[in-house]
Design a protein around this motif. Structure first.
Motif, mmCIF file in Angstrom:
data_model
loop_
_atom_site.group_PDB
_atom_site.id
_atom_site.type_symbol
_atom_site.label_atom_id
_atom_site.label_comp_id
_atom_site.label_asym_id
_atom_site.label_seq_id
_atom_site.Cartn_x
_atom_site.Cartn_y
_atom_site.Cartn_z
ATOM 1 N N ALA A 179 -21.629 68.029 -11.312
ATOM 2 C CA ALA A 179 -20.538 67.457 -10.490
ATOM 3 C C ALA A 179 -19.652 66.315 -11.144
ATOM 4 N N MET A 180 -20.355 65.849 -12.086
ATOM 5 C CA MET A 180 -19.720 64.667 -12.572
ATOM 6 C C MET A 180 -18.402 65.013 -13.467
ATOM 7 N N PRO A 181 -17.426 64.016 -13.312
ATOM 8 C CA PRO A 181 -16.519 64.473 -14.439
ATOM 9 C C PRO A 181 -16.779 64.032 -15.723
ATOM 10 N N ARG A 182 -15.985 64.651 -16.669
ATOM 11 C CA ARG A 182 -16.476 64.687 -18.228
ATOM 12 C C ARG A 182 -16.336 63.297 -18.756
ATOM 13 N N GLY A 183 -15.131 62.600 -18.445
ATOM 14 C CA GLY A 183 -14.962 61.307 -18.925
ATOM 15 C C GLY A 183 -15.728 60.235 -18.449
ATOM 16 N N PRO A 184 -15.971 60.103 -17.227
ATOM 17 C CA PRO A 184 -16.965 59.093 -16.842
ATOM 18 C C PRO A 184 -18.405 59.503 -17.483
ATOM 19 N N LEU A 185 -18.675 60.813 -17.434
ATOM 20 C CA LEU A 185 -20.254 60.963 -18.056
ATOM 21 C C LEU A 185 -20.309 60.712 -19.568
ATOM 22 N N ARG B 66 -20.576 56.953 -19.717
ATOM 23 C CA ARG B 66 -21.848 56.467 -19.082
ATOM 24 C C ARG B 66 -23.039 56.638 -20.172
ATOM 25 N N LEU B 67 -23.064 58.199 -20.394
ATOM 26 C CA LEU B 67 -24.214 58.505 -21.084
ATOM 27 C C LEU B 67 -24.183 58.844 -22.668
ATOM 28 N N GLY B 68 -22.856 58.876 -23.131
ATOM 29 C CA GLY B 68 -22.296 59.054 -24.442
ATOM 30 C C GLY B 68 -21.962 60.609 -24.579
ATOM 31 N N ARG B 69 -21.190 60.760 -25.615
ATOM 32 C CA ARG B 69 -20.618 62.139 -25.927
ATOM 33 C C ARG B 69 -21.445 63.038 -26.178
ATOM 34 N N GLY B 70 -22.909 62.619 -27.027
ATOM 35 C CA GLY B 70 -23.756 63.405 -27.207
ATOM 36 C C GLY B 70 -24.418 64.135 -25.779
ATOM 37 N N ARG C 176 -32.834 67.059 -24.508
ATOM 38 C CA ARG C 176 -32.943 66.348 -25.724
ATOM 39 C C ARG C 176 -31.712 65.241 -25.913
ATOM 40 N N LEU C 177 -31.558 64.482 -25.181
ATOM 41 C CA LEU C 177 -30.853 63.346 -25.216
ATOM 42 C C LEU C 177 -31.382 62.060 -25.779
ATOM 43 N N ALA C 178 -30.799 61.288 -26.373
ATOM 44 C CA ALA C 178 -31.067 60.254 -27.077
ATOM 45 C C ALA C 178 -31.627 59.134 -26.096
ATOM 46 N N PRO C 179 -32.615 58.317 -26.467
ATOM 47 C CA PRO C 179 -33.210 57.366 -25.710
ATOM 48 C C PRO C 179 -32.355 56.287 -24.889
ATOM 49 N N GLU C 180 -31.323 55.993 -25.595
ATOM 50 C CA GLU C 180 -30.152 55.006 -24.936
ATOM 51 C C GLU C 180 -29.753 55.713 -23.853
ATOM 52 N N ALA C 181 -29.302 57.225 -23.920
ATOM 53 C CA ALA C 181 -28.688 57.971 -22.756
ATOM 54 C C ALA C 181 -29.366 58.016 -21.801
ATOM 55 N N LEU C 182 -30.914 58.105 -21.985
ATOM 56 C CA LEU C 182 -31.952 58.278 -20.816
ATOM 57 C C LEU C 182 -32.118 57.225 -20.250
ATOM 58 N N ALA C 183 -31.939 55.790 -20.884
ATOM 59 C CA ALA C 183 -31.945 54.551 -20.338
ATOM 60 C C ALA C 183 -30.857 54.461 -19.605
ATOM 61 N N SER C 184 -29.873 54.839 -19.648
ATOM 62 C CA SER C 184 -28.371 54.446 -19.075
ATOM 63 C C SER C 184 -28.665 55.343 -17.810
ATOM 64 N N ALA C 185 -29.009 56.527 -18.054
ATOM 65 C CA ALA C 185 -29.084 57.560 -16.756
ATOM 66 C C ALA C 185 -30.073 56.951 -15.628
ATOM 67 N N ALA C 186 -31.197 56.381 -16.232
ATOM 68 C CA ALA C 186 -32.174 55.711 -15.105
ATOM 69 C C ALA C 186 -31.533 54.616 -14.467
#
Length: 601
Positions: A301-307, A310-314, A279-289
Motif C-alpha cells: 500500500a505504500m507509494p513508490r516514491g516514499p518507498l 526510505r528503503l532504496g530503489r533496490g 533479498r534486500l540489502a542490510p541497509e534497507a532491512l535496517a531502515s525498514a526496522a
C-alpha cells in the motif's frame, strides 16, 4: 506461462563436510585435504521404462512367455542329451530389485537397491562452521540443534564456545560449497532443464517452463527432486512459482518441503513472509526496522516514491520482480561441449593412405572449430569404428596448447601403424577432451634484429610420440637439504628454478647403496679404500665433509640424523659422491656406515 523452481539447501555446508571427513571436537579443525568438494556422481531417478517388471516374473512379449509354453515336467523327464537348450526354454528373472532401478518412477519415493544411504539425523552434539573475518572467527552456519540452542550465523566463535563447550567445530569452505553447487547445476542442465543457475550460496534456480510434463507434472518433479537430494545426502526444500523472486522466497520462508504456487498468486503468497525474503540489502532491512515494516504485505500500500526514498530503489525492484511486474533473468550455466568432428564413410577403408586422408580432413575440421572458440589442443583422441562393431582408439598429447594442423597430423602419422582396421573402418571421429585457451602471439617486428627463441614444443611432442610422455622431463630443485628430496622431475618445457649452489653429481642414485671394506680416518677424512658393486676402489683425492642434518619435522628418526658427504676421486679417474651416517662423535647421529649416492662426470 513461466514457471521457476527454487531449490534451497539449508544445511549444505555442514552436510557436505559431514560426508567429507569425520567431525573434530571442541575447536579442533579437520585437515583441509580431506574436505575436498565431492559430489557423488548422481544417478537420475527416472532411468526410463524397463522390459522386466519390478519383482521378477516373465518378460511380457518374449517368445517363451506366450501362452504356448513347454511342459516343464515333460522336459525334466527327458534324458539330458534330448532336453532343449535354455535359449529355447527361456529364463525367469529372480524376484530381486533390478540394479539399474534405484528409485520408483512414479512418485519419487526412496530408492531400493544399492542407492546412496540416507544420512542419520543430527546427533546430540551441536555442529557449527566458522570462518576467519578480520581478527576473529565468525559462525557461518549451524545445524538445527545448534540453532535451537541459540547459536546463529554471525555470532563470534569464541562466544559460541563460551556458551556451549560441547561443540563440534568445522572450518567453513565456501569455495568447496560453490564447486559442489556448480556440479549440481551442471547435472540439472543435463537431466532436468536446459536453464539452471546457482542461487546465492545455498541453492539453485531451475526454469521449468515447458519441461515438467516430461516428469509427470510439477508435483512429481518436486517430489523426485527432493528424493534425489536425499539420496545424495543433502536436505532440500523446493518451491515452484511464476517468478524467480517468489520461488526463492517461498523455498526459504514458506515452511514446506515442496510448495507449488499457482500462476498469478505471487502477491498473495508473499504477503505474510518477512521482509528479508525479498533479498534486500542490510541497509534497507535496517531502515525498514526503524519504520516498523516487518512483512512484505506492508509494502503493497505504500507509494513508490516514499518507498524508494526510505528503503532504496533496490527494494522497489525486488518487490516488482517477485510479483512479476519486472523481469528477473536467470543466467544459466553452460556446460562445456568437447570439440568433436566425425566422418561416416560410404565405403569401408583399410589402407594406411586412406586412413591418413580421413585423419587429414578431421584435423582440418577440428582446427577450424578450435579457432572459432579460441582454444588449443592438449590431448586428442581418434576413434575408429570397424565393420565388426569394434573400436580402435588412438590418443596423442601435446606439451603446449596448439592448433597447428600440420603438427597434429604429424603426430597422428606416427601412430597410424597402431590402428588395426580388420575388415574395414566405416566411421572415424576426432575429439579434443583436453583443451586450453590459446591467445594470439605477437609477431616479431622487422626492426628487431634478434633471432626468435626456438620453439622446442613440436620436437618434444614428436619425441614423446616415439618414446612415451614419461621419457621426457627436466630436473628442478625442491626446497629440501636432503639430496634425494632436493631434486624432482618437471615437464620438458618447464623453466627449472632453485638449483642448489653446492656441487652435486650429474647422476644421483635413486637410493643410496651401501659400501663395504671401507678404510677411513675418523672423524673428518674421506675414505682411502672402499668396495662397491663387487669392485674395489683406491682413493687418491677427496674433498669434504659437507654435513647435512635430517629434517626433524618429518619423522622422529631424523631428529638427530647426520650425513657427512665427500667427493672422492679414484686412481682410475672416477669421481664419486659418498656419505657416512653419523658425525663419528655422538652415537645417536648414525651407525658410521658408508653409502654411495652419486657419480660425477
Amino acid at each position: 506461462m513461466t514457471r521457476v523452481a527454487s531449490l534451497f539447501l539449508p544445511q549444505l555446508a555442514i552436510e557436505r563436510l559431514r560426508q567429507a571427513a569425520p567431525i573434530s571436537h571442541s575447536g579442533t579443525r579437520p585437515e583441509p585435504a580431506r574436505l575436498a568438494p565431492r559430489l557423488p556422481e548422481p544417478v537420475d531417478d527416472n532411468p526410463g521404462s524397463c522390459s522386466v517388471p519390478r519383482g521378477g516374473g516373465w518378460r511380457p512379449g518374449a517368445r517363451w512367455a506366450q501362452d504356448a509354453r513347454p511342459d516343464r515336467t515333460a522336459i525334466d523327464a527327458l534324458p539330458a542329451h534330448q532336453r532343449p537348450p535354455m535359449r529355447e526354454l527361456g529364463r525367469r528373472s529372480e524376484p530381486a530389485a533390478p540394479v539399474f532401478r534405484l528409485a520408483r518412477v512414479d512418485d519419487g519415493s526412496p530408492a531400493s537397491g544399492a542407492a546412496q544411504p540416507v544420512p542419520a539425523r543430527w546427533g546430540t552434539r551441536p555442529t557449527i562452521l566458522i570462518a576467519r573475518a578480520g581478527q576473529r572467527d565468525i559462525v557461518t552456519a549451524a545445524c538445527p540443534l545448534a540453532l535451537d540452542l541459540g547459536l546463529a550465523p554471525g555470532m563470534a566463535a569464541a562466544h559460541a564456545r563460551a556458551l556451549f563447550t560441547d561443540l563440534d567445530v568445522l572450518e567453513a569452505e565456501p569455495d568447496a560449497d560453490r564447486a559442489w553447487l556448480d556440479r549440481l547445476a551442471l547435472h540439472a542442465v543435463r537431466h532436468w532443464t536446459p536453464t539452471a543457475a546457482v542461487s546465492e550460496s545455498d541453492g539453485l534456480w531451475l526454469d521449468l517452463t515447458g519441461t515438467t510434463h516430461l516428469f509427470g507434472g510439477e508435483e512429481r518433479f518436486a517430489a523426485r527432486l527432493i528424493s534425489f537430494m536425499r539420496r545424495v545426502g543433502v536436505t532440500a526444500r523446493v518451491a515452484i512459482a511464476g517468478t524467480p523472486g517468489a520461488a526463492h522466497a517461498l523455498a526459504r520462508f514458506g515452511g514446506s518441503a515442496a510448495l507449488i504456487l499457482p500462476e498469478g498468486r505471487e502477491a498473495e503468497a508473499l504477503g505474510e513472509l518477512p521482509l528479508r525474503a525479498l533479498r534486500l540489502a542490510p541497509e534497507a532491512l535496517a531502515s525498514a526496522a526503524r519504520f516498523g515494516i516487518e512483512r512484505i504485505a506492508d509494502l503493497y500500500a505504500m507509494p513508490r516514491g516514499p518507498l524508494a526514498r526510505r528503503l532504496g530503489r533496490g527494494a522497489v525492484e525486488r518487490l516488482d520482480q517477485a510479483r512479476g511486474f519486472l523481469p528477473e533473468p536467470i543466467v544459466p550455466v553452460v556446460p562445456f561441449e568437447t570439440p568433436l568432428v566425425s566422418r561416416r564413410l560410404i565405403e569401408s577403408i583399410a589402407t594406411a593412405e586412406a586412413i591418413e586422408q580421413v585423419i587429414t580432413d578431421l584435423v582440418a575440421d577440428l582446427v577450424a572449430d578450435l579457432e572459432r572458440r579460441g582454444l588449443g589442443v592438449r590431448a586428442a583422441v581418434l576413434r575408429c569404428e570397424r565393420v565388426d562393431a569394434r573400436e580402435q582408439l588412438v590418443a596423442i598429447g601435446t606439451a603446449r596448447a596448439t592448433r597447428d594442423a600440420k603438427h597434429l597430423l604429424r603426430l597422428f602419422k606416427l601412430r597410424i601403424d597402431r590402428i588395426e582396421p580388420g575388415l574395414g573402418i566405416e566411421a572415424m571421429a576426432l575429439a579434443a577432451p583436453q583443451v586450453e585457451e590459446l591467445a594470439p602471439e605477437a609477431i616479431i617486428s622487422a626492426l628487431d634484429a634478434r633471432p626468435p627463441a626456438p620453439d622446442i614444443a613440436p620436437l618434444v611432442d614428436q619425441l614423446a610420440g616415439r618414446a612415451g610422455a614419461a621419457a621426457l622431463f627436466r630436473l628442478e630443485g625442491r626446497e629440501s637439504d636432503v639430496p634425494e628430496r632436493a631434486i624432482g622431475r618437471a615437464g620438458p618445457l618447464a623453466q627449472p628454478t632453485g638449483w642448489p649452489a653446492w656441487p652435486r653429481p650429474i647422476r644421483l642414485l635413486a637410493r643410496p647403496e651401501a659400501l663395504s671394506d671401507v678404510v677411513a680416518l675418523l672423524p673428518d677424512h674421506p675414505p682411502r679404500r672402499f668396495a662397491w658393486r663387487g669392485r674395489s676402489y683406491h682413493v687418491v683425492a677427496g674433498d669434504g665433509p659437507e654435513r647435512i642434518h635430517g629434517e626433524w619435522w618429518r619423522t622422529t628418526r631424523e631428529m638427530w640424523a647426520v650425513r657427512d658427504y665427500f667427493r672422492v676421486e679414484t686412481e682410475n679417474g672416477e669421481r664419486f659422491w659418498l656419505f657416512r651416517r653419523g658425525d663419528a662423535i655422538h652415537d645417536n647421529t648414525g651407525d658410521l656406515s658408508w653409502y654411495m649416492h652419486g657419480v660425477f662426470g
